[in-house]
Design an enzyme around this catalytic site. Structure first.
Site, PDB file in Angstrom:
ATOM      1  N   THR A 139       0.859  -1.187   0.000  1.00 60.06           N
ATOM      2  CA  THR A 139       0.000   0.000   0.000  1.00 60.06           C
ATOM      3  C   THR A 139       0.892   1.232   0.000  1.00 60.06           C
ATOM      4  O   THR A 139       1.742   1.396   0.879  1.00 60.06           O
ATOM      5  CB  THR A 139      -0.915   0.014   1.228  1.00 60.06           C
ATOM      6  OG1 THR A 139      -1.708  -1.179   1.217  1.00 60.06           O
ATOM      7  CG2 THR A 139      -1.843   1.223   1.195  1.00 60.06           C
ATOM      8  N   LYS A 156      -6.887   1.244  -3.769  1.00 60.94           N
ATOM      9  CA  LYS A 156      -6.643   0.678  -2.442  1.00 60.94           C
ATOM     10  C   LYS A 156      -6.930   1.707  -1.358  1.00 60.94           C
ATOM     11  O   LYS A 156      -7.564   1.401  -0.342  1.00 60.94           O
ATOM     12  CB  LYS A 156      -5.197   0.205  -2.337  1.00 60.94           C
ATOM     13  CG  LYS A 156      -4.796  -0.286  -0.936  1.00 60.94           C
ATOM     14  CD  LYS A 156      -5.685  -1.448  -0.492  1.00 60.94           C
ATOM     15  CE  LYS A 156      -5.390  -1.872   0.943  1.00 60.94           C
ATOM     16  NZ  LYS A 156      -4.069  -2.472   1.110  1.00 60.94           N
ATOM     17  N   CYS A 201      -3.429  -1.249   7.961  1.00 65.62           N
ATOM     18  CA  CYS A 201      -3.940  -0.478   6.824  1.00 65.62           C
ATOM     19  C   CYS A 201      -4.986   0.561   7.219  1.00 65.62           C
ATOM     20  O   CYS A 201      -4.874   1.731   6.831  1.00 65.62           O
ATOM     21  CB  CYS A 201      -4.531  -1.416   5.773  1.00 65.62           C
ATOM     22  SG  CYS A 201      -3.280  -2.387   4.900  1.00 65.62           S
TER      23      CYS A 201
END
Length: 460
Positions: free
Chosen positions: A142, A228, A286
């Protein structure tokens, strides 16, 4: 060309190579995501080498073990190391003997919520030293927007090879949820954003053969990078909505889970309203990071983005809010923290995982430590090393030992082992008027109350 040299071949040639599994895959970064991807690919018949600069990780894989706590992963790693499909090394030279290179190193936040990309830079430099024509390089970490083309691509091209001409390059974000990562990997569509059409097409072919999943191809690596971030911003915002609904329900005496279940029956734009569950906090690598990536991006673009800070602010309040809920529940039972034994069940950030990275339980445990209560902690998923990142309280070996004599049992994760606990046995080990705090809304309040506990959930 040496080896399979995927990039630059015809569609039919690539199909033949992939169908025969005549392709070797390097996974750079054998952390959580890399270990899952590498293990699953090897288990599906692909030759995989994991590359990680940490000698301990390499040694562990070499012994057929992994410290990554994910259901089913231990068995997978043992199996694929035993049959020779998976090996591990710290030497980037292994890249030259592979055909596909998947980069999965981490991108932590800096002190000002700016993304730290030094590990991606190091990985790209390691790969660049052994890059050859025909390679396909896939970045799955990411990352901030434009990392693929603005950071990774120039490093890979420094030796004279060109992305889109000599080798393939694409961004394909990981989309796995901890606790069900193996299932997600072979069921959720992969988002593909190549630096050119051939890179995108090659990625689509690869994922079809390697994982049996569809690919959603977007126009660029940038679009895939933003996808994402958009996913995780939506999730964080949705949970923030659920958490604020829970606070309202706590004050009005309604059950937030009934409210959400009813609200989610409303059809809207081809599907139903889909409010997620409230809980004592949001954690993990995340969801706590990616909204800040978006916020940082807005600052760079001269935009005042409000939603990332809103979701982070709301969700970051939940450990302290839950501490207050528990304090009120204890008061209702005639006790203060200083007069109580409190048992925390679960410190990982999510059910059925041992991952304590950025876990919200740490903040609630810190408040309990300072409250004057007698504190016990237990989590069957978490290693001693991981426990030390949350609390210095020595974890108990069994749930029975942990809850003995407790005035409050505080479930901060909803591990399957916890859901299977016999409530009558639990009640026999705890004190009278024991508070059952359900920080993940994982239990049925009526069943818990029927067993003789004072139940309190977030918004319930």
């Amino acid at each position: 060309m040496t080896r399979a040299s995927l990039f630059g071949r015809s569609h039919a040639q690539i199909e033949d190579l992939l169908s025969a599994r005549a392709v070797r895959v390097a996974v750079v970064g054998f952390g959580y995501i890399g270990t899952v991807i590498g293990g699953v690919l090897a288990d599906r018949g692909w030759d995989v080498v994991g590359i990680d600069v940490r000698p301990g990780v390499v040694a562990e894989i070499g012994q057929g073990r992994t410290s990554v706590r994910e259901p089913g992963l231990d068995e997978v790693i043992d199996r694929v190391v035993s049959n020779g499909r998976l090996t591990a090394t710290s030497d980037y030279a292994a890249v030259a003997e592979c055909d596909v290179i998947i980069v999965t190193v981490g991108t932590p936040l800096g002190p000002n919520y700016d993304p730290i990309t030094k590990d991606i830079t190091a990985a790209a430099e390691g790969v660049a030293g052994h890059l050859r024509p025909g390679h396909l390089v896939i970045l799955k970490s990411t990352v901030p927007p434009n990392t693929t083309t603005g950071l990774v691509q120039p490093i890979l091209e420094a030796g004279g090879l060109r992305a889109g001409r000599d080798f393939g390059l694409a961004f394909c974000p990981e989309r796995l949820a901890e606790g069900r990562a193996i299932r997600d990997l072979v069921s959720i569509p992969v988002v593909v954003g190549g630096v050119d059409d051939e890179s995108s097409a090659l990625c689509r072919q690869l994922w079809t053969h390697a994982l049996g999943v569809d690919s959603t191809v977007v126009d660029s690596a940038l679009a895939a990078e933003l996808t994402k971030l958009a996913d995780n911003l939506w999730i964080d915002l949705n949970i923030a909505l659920a958490n604020e609904l829970a606070k309202v329900c706590d004050h009005l005496g309604a059950d937030v889970m009934q409210v959400i279940e009813a609200a989610n029956t409303l059809p809207k734009v081809g599907s139903n309203v889909n409010i997620l569950m409230p809980s004592m906090g949001v954690g993990g690598y995340c969801l706590t990071k990616d909204p800040w990536f978006v916020d940082h991006l807005g600052t760079q673009l001269g935009l005042e983005l409000r939603t990332p800070r809103a979701s982070r602010t709301v969700n970051d309040t939940m450990p302290a809010y839950s501490f207050g809920l528990l304090e009120s529940a204890l008061a209702g039972a005639g006790r203060t923290y200083a007069e109580s034994k409190v048992t925390v069940m679960g410190v990982a950030f999510k059910n059925n995982t041992g991952d304590c990275r950025l876990t919200p339980t740490r903040y609630l445990v810190e408040l309990l430590e300072s409250s004057g209560c007698e504190l016990a902690v237990h989590d069957p998923w978490v290693t001693e090393e991981e426990f030390s990142t949350v609390t210095q309280v020595e974890p108990t070996a069994s749930w029975e030992e942990a809850v003995k004599g407790a005035h409050a049992v505080v479930f901060l994760t909803g591990h399957d082992q916890f859901r299977r606990i016999d409530l009558d046995e639990l009640k026999s080990l705890t004190e009278e008027n024991c508070v059952f705090f359900d920080g993940r809304n994982a239990f049925d309040p009526r069943v818990v109350a029927a067993a003789g506990f004072t139940y309190k959930g977030v918004g319930r």
